[in-house]
Design a protein around this motif. Structure first.
Motif, short mmCIF file in Angstrom:
data_model
loop_
_atom_site.label_atom_id
_atom_site.label_comp_id
_atom_site.label_asym_id
_atom_site.label_seq_id
_atom_site.Cartn_x
_atom_site.Cartn_y
_atom_site.Cartn_z
N UNK A 90 17.49 -6.95 34.14
CA UNK A 90 18.70 -7.34 33.40
C UNK A 90 19.06 -6.36 32.29
N UNK A 91 19.07 -5.09 32.59
CA UNK A 91 19.48 -4.07 31.62
C UNK A 91 18.42 -3.72 30.59
N UNK A 92 17.22 -4.20 30.77
CA UNK A 92 16.09 -3.83 29.91
C UNK A 92 15.00 -3.25 30.79
N UNK A 93 13.93 -2.76 30.18
CA UNK A 93 12.85 -2.14 30.94
C UNK A 93 11.52 -2.76 30.55
N UNK A 94 10.71 -3.05 31.55
CA UNK A 94 9.35 -3.56 31.32
C UNK A 94 8.37 -2.64 32.02
N UNK A 95 7.17 -2.51 31.44
CA UNK A 95 6.18 -1.61 32.04
C UNK A 95 4.78 -1.97 31.59
N UNK A 96 3.82 -1.54 32.41
CA UNK A 96 2.40 -1.69 32.09
C UNK A 96 1.95 -0.50 31.27
N UNK A 97 1.24 -0.76 30.20
CA UNK A 97 0.61 0.28 29.40
C UNK A 97 -0.90 0.13 29.55
N UNK A 98 -1.66 0.95 28.84
CA UNK A 98 -3.12 0.82 28.96
C UNK A 98 -3.63 -0.43 28.26
N UNK A 99 -2.91 -0.94 27.26
CA UNK A 99 -3.40 -2.07 26.49
C UNK A 99 -2.60 -3.36 26.65
N UNK A 100 -1.39 -3.30 27.21
CA UNK A 100 -0.54 -4.48 27.31
C UNK A 100 0.64 -4.21 28.23
N UNK A 101 1.43 -5.25 28.46
CA UNK A 101 2.70 -5.12 29.18
C UNK A 101 3.79 -5.15 28.11
N UNK A 102 4.73 -4.19 28.19
CA UNK A 102 5.75 -4.05 27.16
C UNK A 102 7.15 -4.20 27.72
N UNK A 103 8.06 -4.57 26.82
CA UNK A 103 9.46 -4.80 27.13
C UNK A 103 10.29 -3.95 26.17
N UNK A 104 11.10 -3.03 26.71
CA UNK A 104 11.98 -2.20 25.89
C UNK A 104 13.37 -2.79 25.97
N UNK A 105 13.95 -3.06 24.80
CA UNK A 105 15.29 -3.63 24.78
C UNK A 105 16.03 -3.16 23.54
N UNK A 106 17.33 -3.35 23.57
CA UNK A 106 18.17 -2.92 22.46
C UNK A 106 18.18 -4.00 21.39
N UNK A 107 18.12 -3.56 20.13
CA UNK A 107 18.18 -4.49 19.01
C UNK A 107 19.65 -4.81 18.69
N UNK A 108 19.86 -5.72 17.76
CA UNK A 108 21.22 -6.10 17.37
C UNK A 108 21.99 -4.96 16.73
N UNK A 109 21.28 -4.00 16.12
CA UNK A 109 21.95 -2.87 15.48
C UNK A 109 22.07 -1.66 16.41
N UNK A 110 21.65 -1.80 17.66
CA UNK A 110 21.83 -0.74 18.64
C UNK A 110 20.64 0.18 18.86
N UNK A 111 19.58 0.02 18.07
CA UNK A 111 18.36 0.79 18.30
C UNK A 111 17.58 0.18 19.45
#
Length: 142
Positions: A90-111
């Motif tokens: 849904x327009x975001x990215x999820x991935x496995x790292x060495x220590x956890x599963x992470x979710x990359x998404x845009x913040x309310x200010x655009x970062x």
């Protein structure tokens, strides 16, 4: 074999017009990135997944990056061991790292930010060997 080839429109040795054009190619250096695993187009930008983090390359004026307009920022120090573990959801990215599963998404200010998804299963996740995480495949089931 490529010595002497010019990969830009204007001649860089010209005294008259040697300017780099927006449409010229180039190289974006990310000196801190170690073992880049995947480049992923993300809107008008590119996400760079390496073992030691994730970087975001975009235009410095929030537009599309090009030869004359680029900005590189590190989103997180949590990289990935497996390019096949990266999943678009849904327009975001999820991935496995060495220590956890992470979710990359845009913040309310655009970062862009990265947050851990595996908090409730952290002990179980960390018991998985790095060898298994290297061959992990992420799948999103609609």
């Amino acid at each position: 074999t490529e010595l002497g080839h010019c990969y830009q429109v204007n001649d860089p040795t010209s005294e008259d017009i040697s300017d780099l054009l927006d449409t010229d190619g180039g190289v974006v250096k990310i000196a801190a990135a170690h073992n880049i695993r995947k480049l992923h187009v993300f809107g008008a930008a590119i996400l760079i997944f390496a073992e030691n983090g994730v970087w975001f390359i975009s235009g410095s004026d929030s537009g599309t990056f090009n030869a004359n307009n680029q900005s590189v920022s590190k989103i997180t120090e949590h990289g990935t061991l497996s390019s096949s573990s990266i999943v678009v959801v849904d327009g975001t990215v999820m991935y496995w790292s060495d220590d956890a599963i992470y979710h990359i998404k845009q913040t309310q200010v655009g970062d862009y930010t990265s947050e851990e998804l595996s908090v409730n299963i952290r002990t179980l996740y960390q018991s998985i060997s790095d060898e298994s995480k290297i061959i992990a495949q992420g799948i999103f089931n609609i």
